[in-house]
Each structure stands twice: as structure tokens, then as C-alpha cells.
Design a protein around this motif. Structure first.
Motif, PDB file in Angstrom:
ATOM      1  N   VAL A 269      40.098  30.313  55.493  1.00 16.72           N
ATOM      2  CA  VAL A 269      40.887  30.234  54.267  1.00 16.72           C
ATOM      3  C   VAL A 269      39.967  30.565  53.088  1.00 16.72           C
ATOM      4  CG1 VAL A 269      42.325  28.763  52.798  1.00 16.72           C
ATOM      5  CG2 VAL A 269      42.326  28.436  55.287  1.00 16.72           C
ATOM      6  N   ASN A 270      40.378  31.533  52.266  1.00 11.07           N
ATOM      7  CA  ASN A 270      39.591  31.922  51.087  1.00 11.07           C
ATOM      8  C   ASN A 270      40.302  31.495  49.818  1.00 11.07           C
ATOM      9  OD1 ASN A 270      37.663  33.348  52.502  1.00 11.07           O
ATOM     10  ND2 ASN A 270      38.668  35.335  52.224  1.00 11.07           N
ATOM     11  N   VAL A 271      39.576  30.984  48.866  1.00  6.50           N
ATOM     12  CA  VAL A 271      40.125  30.736  47.529  1.00  6.50           C
ATOM     13  C   VAL A 271      40.201  32.075  46.794  1.00  6.50           C
ATOM     14  CG1 VAL A 271      39.679  29.675  45.263  1.00  6.50           C
ATOM     15  CG2 VAL A 271      39.178  28.396  47.370  1.00  6.50           C
ATOM     16  N   GLY A 272      41.381  32.401  46.271  1.00 10.01           N
ATOM     17  CA  GLY A 272      41.561  33.657  45.545  1.00 10.01           C
ATOM     18  C   GLY A 272      41.524  33.452  44.035  1.00 10.01           C
ATOM     19  N   ASP A 273      41.571  34.568  43.304  1.00  8.89           N
ATOM     20  CA  ASP A 273      41.446  34.524  41.838  1.00  8.89           C
ATOM     21  C   ASP A 273      42.553  33.701  41.160  1.00  8.89           C
ATOM     22  OD1 ASP A 273      39.256  36.193  42.103  1.00  8.89           O
ATOM     23  OD2 ASP A 273      40.314  38.012  41.488  1.00  8.89           O
ATOM     24  N   TYR A 336      48.317  40.714  37.359  1.00  6.60           N
ATOM     25  CA  TYR A 336      46.913  40.514  37.712  1.00  6.60           C
ATOM     26  C   TYR A 336      46.407  41.606  38.661  1.00  6.60           C
ATOM     27  CZ  TYR A 336      42.447  38.532  38.726  1.00  6.60           C
ATOM     28  OH  TYR A 336      41.088  38.390  38.837  1.00  6.60           O
ATOM     29  N   LEU A 337      47.280  42.038  39.589  1.00  8.31           N
ATOM     30  CA  LEU A 337      46.861  43.116  40.502  1.00  8.31           C
ATOM     31  C   LEU A 337      46.568  44.401  39.724  1.00  8.31           C
ATOM     32  CD1 LEU A 337      49.279  42.482  43.500  1.00  8.31           C
ATOM     33  CD2 LEU A 337      46.776  42.389  43.584  1.00  8.31           C
ATOM     34  N   TYR A 343      39.914  46.671  36.333  1.00  3.39           N
ATOM     35  CA  TYR A 343      38.623  46.057  35.983  1.00  3.39           C
ATOM     36  C   TYR A 343      37.837  45.541  37.193  1.00  3.39           C
ATOM     37  CZ  TYR A 343      40.440  46.054  31.220  1.00  3.39           C
ATOM     38  OH  TYR A 343      40.953  46.422  30.016  1.00  3.39           O
ATOM     39  N   PHE A 344      38.459  45.519  38.371  1.00  2.00           N
ATOM     40  CA  PHE A 344      37.845  45.043  39.615  1.00  2.00           C
ATOM     41  C   PHE A 344      37.081  43.743  39.434  1.00  2.00           C
ATOM     42  CE2 PHE A 344      34.661  45.544  43.206  1.00  2.00           C
ATOM     43  CZ  PHE A 344      35.571  45.089  44.138  1.00  2.00           C
ATOM     44  N   ASP A 345      35.734  43.745  39.537  1.00  2.00           N
ATOM     45  CA  ASP A 345      35.002  42.466  39.503  1.00  2.00           C
ATOM     46  C   ASP A 345      34.973  41.828  38.103  1.00  2.00           C
ATOM     47  OD1 ASP A 345      33.353  44.487  38.655  1.00  2.00           O
ATOM     48  OD2 ASP A 345      31.556  43.748  39.635  1.00  2.00           O
ATOM     49  N   LYS A 346      35.501  42.545  37.105  1.00  2.16           N
ATOM     50  CA  LYS A 346      35.586  41.958  35.756  1.00  2.16           C
ATOM     51  C   LYS A 346      37.006  41.462  35.477  1.00  2.16           C
ATOM     52  CE  LYS A 346      31.429  43.712  34.503  1.00  2.16           C
ATOM     53  NZ  LYS A 346      31.128  44.335  35.800  1.00  2.16           N
ATOM     54  N   ALA A 347      37.882  41.513  36.504  1.00  2.02           N
ATOM     55  CA  ALA A 347      39.301  41.176  36.256  1.00  2.02           C
ATOM     56  C   ALA A 347      39.468  39.740  35.770  1.00  2.02           C
ATOM     57  CB  ALA A 347      40.123  41.416  37.519  1.00  2.02           C
ATOM     58  N   LEU A 348      38.772  38.805  36.420  1.00  3.52           N
ATOM     59  CA  LEU A 348      38.924  37.400  36.006  1.00  3.52           C
ATOM     60  C   LEU A 348      38.448  37.200  34.575  1.00  3.52           C
ATOM     61  CD1 LEU A 348      37.860  34.778  38.715  1.00  3.52           C
ATOM     62  CD2 LEU A 348      39.970  34.854  37.378  1.00  3.52           C
ATOM     63  N   SER A 349      37.300  37.772  34.246  1.00  6.45           N
ATOM     64  CA  SER A 349      36.818  37.556  32.872  1.00  6.45           C
ATOM     65  C   SER A 349      37.695  38.284  31.861  1.00  6.45           C
ATOM     66  CB  SER A 349      35.345  37.898  32.725  1.00  6.45           C
ATOM     67  OG  SER A 349      35.079  39.151  33.248  1.00  6.45           O
ATOM     68  N   SER A 350      38.433  39.311  32.315  1.00  9.38           N
ATOM     69  CA  SER A 350      39.313  40.002  31.365  1.00  9.38           C
ATOM     70  C   SER A 350      40.543  39.164  31.008  1.00  9.38           C
ATOM     71  CB  SER A 350      39.728  41.372  31.897  1.00  9.38           C
ATOM     72  OG  SER A 350      40.790  41.237  32.797  1.00  9.38           O
ATOM     73  N   VAL A 351      40.867  38.155  31.817  1.00  4.12           N
ATOM     74  CA  VAL A 351      41.993  37.276  31.440  1.00  4.12           C
ATOM     75  C   VAL A 351      41.491  35.914  30.957  1.00  4.12           C
ATOM     76  CG1 VAL A 351      43.650  38.433  32.954  1.00  4.12           C
ATOM     77  CG2 VAL A 351      42.407  36.445  33.827  1.00  4.12           C
ATOM     78  N   ARG A 352      40.181  35.825  30.753  1.00  2.66           N
ATOM     79  CA  ARG A 352      39.599  34.579  30.265  1.00  2.66           C
ATOM     80  C   ARG A 352      39.841  34.440  28.760  1.00  2.66           C
ATOM     81  NH1 ARG A 352      35.160  30.983  32.486  1.00  2.66           N
ATOM     82  NH2 ARG A 352      34.641  29.808  30.633  1.00  2.66           N
ATOM     83  N   LEU A 353      40.161  33.254  28.342  1.00  6.21           N
ATOM     84  CA  LEU A 353      40.373  33.002  26.916  1.00  6.21           C
ATOM     85  C   LEU A 353      39.026  32.752  26.257  1.00  6.21           C
ATOM     86  CD1 LEU A 353      43.349  30.513  27.285  1.00  6.21           C
ATOM     87  CD2 LEU A 353      43.470  32.796  26.288  1.00  6.21           C
ATOM     88  N   CYS A 354      38.910  33.128  24.985  1.00  6.57           N
ATOM     89  CA  CYS A 354      37.701  32.763  24.250  1.00  6.57           C
ATOM     90  C   CYS A 354      37.938  31.357  23.748  1.00  6.57           C
ATOM     91  CB  CYS A 354      37.486  33.656  23.038  1.00  6.57           C
ATOM     92  SG  CYS A 354      37.666  35.367  23.406  1.00  6.57           S
ATOM     93  N   VAL A 355      37.231  30.416  24.292  1.00  6.39           N
ATOM     94  CA  VAL A 355      37.444  29.041  23.872  1.00  6.39           C
ATOM     95  C   VAL A 355      36.373  28.643  22.874  1.00  6.39           C
ATOM     96  CG1 VAL A 355      37.631  26.663  24.637  1.00  6.39           C
ATOM     97  CG2 VAL A 355      38.460  28.511  26.092  1.00  6.39           C
ATOM     98  N   PRO A 356      36.780  28.326  21.654  1.00  2.00           N
ATOM     99  CA  PRO A 356      35.764  27.891  20.694  1.00  2.00           C
ATOM    100  C   PRO A 356      35.163  26.570  21.136  1.00  2.00           C
ATOM    101  CG  PRO A 356      37.983  27.931  19.718  1.00  2.00           C
ATOM    102  CD  PRO A 356      38.140  28.261  21.150  1.00  2.00           C
ATOM    103  N   LEU A 357      33.918  26.353  20.800  1.00  7.03           N
ATOM    104  CA  LEU A 357      33.234  25.137  21.252  1.00  7.03           C
ATOM    105  C   LEU A 357      33.955  23.881  20.773  1.00  7.03           C
ATOM    106  CD1 LEU A 357      29.552  26.264  20.862  1.00  7.03           C
ATOM    107  CD2 LEU A 357      30.814  25.792  22.984  1.00  7.03           C
TER     108      LEU A 357
END
Ligand SMILES: C=C1C[C@]23C[C@H]1CC[C@H]2[C@@]12CCC[C@@](C)(C(=O)O1)[C@H]2[C@@H]3C(=O)O
Ligand SMILES: O=C(O)CCC(=O)C(=O)O
Ligand SMILES: [Fe+2]
Length: 372
Positions: A269-273, A336-337, A343-357
Motif C-alpha cells: 500500500v502506497n500513500v499517494g499525493d 491534480y492529474l 509539473y510532475f515532481d513539483k505538482a504537490l508544491s504547485s498546489v501548496r499554499l503560501c502560509v504566512p508565519l
């Protein structure tokens, strides 16, 4: 924006089809060097591999199972399961179905070739088009009924193949639903906290899924070839069956590439994005690849499980508070597909929110997307 999973991957270039079974020497087109892959070919000398978890409640109480699963998802992003209720007979049948398919003559397999803008059918893995070198593998992707492609392959004799595939899909659907609730349970999430996954009678809603058969012929120069390049799956979770030949490796930070030894009857079993997103990064998706060997033909069958069409998945609200702001924006599977194809290996970071500190309060009205 693609709306179905079948619309999402569009290869950048068409590929020549090599008959890997008849090649005696590794062609340059298939010879990988460290510059083709972001990660080294070196294997870890670690003897530890991903945990093996017994899903039988009689051998292992439910709390124990949840603890093991939670630990495996955090530490490895993958685990093997035994006593999972998929019969040995069905696993044998799917192996035979796969072997029968891949041993057809090339010109016959090409009758069911994946079309340039399609997802289903015979051909190289979808991600192949993103690499300059070719992989030492062939694949067959099925979404829903295999009947159309099966008819092209065996005009008179397609029934048996379809029966096996459909039974396998049905059994995997049940197991994937159960695993999803176990994994979410290990995060303290219950069914009433995931509305999109539950139908009117409290039953788990049918998710979407794809079935990927992978064939890795014996290779004359395995050290320079790549079966399936390193990737994470764009799924909630993937259930993988490998025949009794090793090849699957998972990447663990600090440890490198670790082989997942085939255990007869066990499933990986693999954890997916998308689970990475749902868990707000607590359960990171696992980077994995398949290497090949000199003497044995290897077959694997991946059941790629995702949410129902149209559902937008986002970090589960129960996991969020002022100190844990949402790290990803909401996405549908097909969206997401599309992102993965681009973006392939950058796909997750491309949907990442910029969270202010400063945290959640600000992050809520901040929808900026950071790429790269
Ligand atoms: C539902 C999916 C998930 C896909 C695309 C589409 C159909 C086939 C899947 C795979 C299977 C092989 C590895 C992968 C990386 C590939 O090339 O095709 C997967 C990809 C993904 O997980 O991103
Ligand atoms: O063949 C394997 O072991 C890996 C297959 C895989 O990662 C996939 O189909 O997504
Ligand atoms: Fe995979």
C-alpha cells in the motif's frame, strides 16, 4: 481544465514501441545515467524495509492495526498487508491475465494502443513522455470496463480477461475503501468528518480508480536501465501486487532506496499525493520506482484509488487549528492529474499554499500558489 481522469495526461511526444523481449543489448535510448534521474542508482544497505501489517482482527486488534498503519504512513509512506481478504486464486488469475496480454505479438498489442490524448490502453507509462530516456517496461491502463480494448486484443476470446479484471477491480474497490478508513482512522478521523466519501446509507461512496498492469522483461544490462522512474502516485492510495520478483524500491530520507521484498500473497500500500494533501502533510506520499533484473520477467498490478469525480479534496478540517494552518489548496482528482502531467515532481508544491508565519487566520484568505 480536464474534468475526468481520462482527460488528464497528454503525452508530449509519441514514442516508438520497442519489443523489449527480443533486444539483446541495451540501446542508448534506454541507458540511464545519474543525470536522467534525480536520485542515485545506489541502493541502501539498510536491511529494514517497510512494515508488514496483519489486517486480520483476530490476530491484531483494531487499535493495534491503526497504530501500525499510522506509524508506517509517517515513517515510510508505504506498508505491506497480509490477511487482506483478496484470494490467492484472484492474484494468480490477474498474473495470468497480465502475462497473456504482454506476451501477445507487438502488432497485436498495438491494436489496443493508448491514443495520444487518452489514458487507457497499451503503451509506456504516462510519465515516460517527461523523460529523455525510455523505460524498460510496458504498461496497460484500464479505467472501468476493459471490454473495448480486450475486444481489440482478442476479438473472439475476450471474456475471460474481462471477467478477471472486473472481479479484481471490484475486490480492490472494497479493500481500498477499507484501507482509506483505517488510514484516516489512524489520524483520528471518523466517517462523519469526510462527507464526500460517505453515501446516503452511511456506505463508503465509490471512488474513482485506474488499474495499471506493468510488465518488466528481463534486461541485458539492468544496472543502466530503469523499469519505472522515481515518482509518487497521484492518488489517495495505491494497492500494488508484485509477482514473486523484486524490483519495487521506496525512497526514505536519510536511507536512500530500500527494496520492498515480494511476500507471496501480500499487497503493498502506497500513500499517494491526495492523501498527503488530506492529511495536511502528516502522511507524505512515498517516492518509489521499479528497477529491473537480468533473468526474470517481472509483473506488477497497481490499483490507483482516488476520490469520486468532481470532489475537491483539501486538508481535513479536524487536523487544522491556529498552529496547523492548511498547507494545500482544494483540488479535484482530474485537476491534480493535469497538474502532475505538467509539473510532475513539483505538482504537490504547485498546489501548496503560501502560509504566512503568523498562521491560520491570515492563511484562510490567502490563496496564492507557489510553484517550484
Ligand atoms: C489515475 C492515474 C494515475 C497515473 C495516471 C493515471 C492513469 C495511470 C497512472 C500511472 C500508473 C504508472 C505510474 C504513473 C506515475 C503513470 O505514469 O501512470 C501513474 C499516474 C500517477 O499516479 O500520476
Ligand atoms: O512495478 C512496481 O513495482 C511499481 C509500479 C508503480 O509504481 C505504479 O504502477 O504506479
Ligand atoms: Fe507508482
Amino acid at each position: 481544465m480536464p474534468t475526468r481522469i481520462s482527460d488528464s495526461f497528454r503525452p508530449h511526444h509519441s514514442q516508438k514501441h520497442f519489443d523489449l523481449n527480443s533486444i539483446k543489448e541495451l540501446p542508448e535510448s534506454h541507458a540511464w545515467t545519474s543525470s536522467n534521474d534525480h536520485y542515485t542508482q545506489e541502493n541502501s544497505c539498510n536491511f529494514e524495509s517497510i512494515p508488514v501489517i496483519d489486517l486480520d482482527n483476530n490476530n491484531n486488534n483494531n487499535n493495534n492495526i491503526l497504530d501500525h498503519i499510522g506509524h508506517a504512513c509517517k515513517k515510510w509512506g508505504a506498508f505491506q498487508i497480509i490477511n487482506h481478504s483478496i484470494s490467492e486464486r484472484l492474484l494468480q488469475d490477474i498474473d495470468v491475465a497480465g502475462k497473456t496480454l504482454f506476451s501477445l505479438p507487438m502488432q497485436q498489442k498495438l491494436k489496443a494502443a493508448r491514443s495520444p490524448d487518452g489514458v487507457t490502453g497499451y503503451g509506456a507509462a504516462q510519465i515516460s513522455s517527461l523523460f529523455s530516456k525510455l523505460m524498460w517496461s510496458e504498461g496497460f491502463t484500464i479505467v472501468g470496463s476493459p471490454i473495448e480494448h480486450a475486444r481489440q486484443l482478442w476479438p473472439k476470446d475476450y471474456k475471460k480477461f474481462c471477467e478477471v479484471i472486473e472481479e479484481y477491480e471490484k475486490e480492490m474497490e472494497k479493500l481500498a475503501g477499507r484501507l482509506m478508513w483505517l488510514i484516516l482512522g489512524s489520524l483520528g478521523i471518523t466517517k462523519d468528518e469526510v462527507k464526500w466519501a460517505v453515501g446516503p446509507k452511511g456506505e463508503t461512496k465509490e471512488g474513482c480508480a485506474a488499474l495499471q498492469l506493468n510488465s518488466y522483461p528481463a534486461c541485458p544490462d539492468p544496472g543502466r536501465a530503469m523499469g519505472l522512474a522515481a515518482h509518487t502516485d497521484s492518488t489517495i492510495l495505491t494497492i500494488l501486487h508484485q509477482n514473486n520478483t523484486s524490483g519495487l524500491q521506496v525512497y526514505q530520507e536519510g536511507n536512500g532506496w530500500v527494496t520492498v521484498p515480494p511476500i507471496p500473497g501480500a499487497l503493498v500500500v502506497n500513500v499517494g499525493d491526495l492523501l498527503h494533501i488530506l492529511s495536511n502533510g502528516s502522511y507524505p506520499s512515498v517516492l518509489h520506482r521499479a528497477v529491473v533484473n537480468r533473468t526474470r520477467h517481472r509483473l506488477s498490478v497497481a490499483y490507483l484509488y482516488g476520490p469520486p469525480t468532481g470532489v475537491r479534496v483539501s486538508p481535513l478540517s479536524k487536523l487544522l487549528d491556529h498552529r496547523h494552518p492548511p498547507l494545500y489548496r482544494a483540488v479535484t482528482w482530474s485537476e491534480y492529474l493535469g497538474t502532475k502531467a505538467k509539473y510532475f515532481d513539483k505538482a504537490l508544491s504547485s498546489v501548496r499554499l503560501c502560509v504566512p508565519l503568523s498562521g491560520f487566520a491570515d492563511a484562510k484568505d490567502h490563496n496564492g500558489v507557489q510553484v517550484g
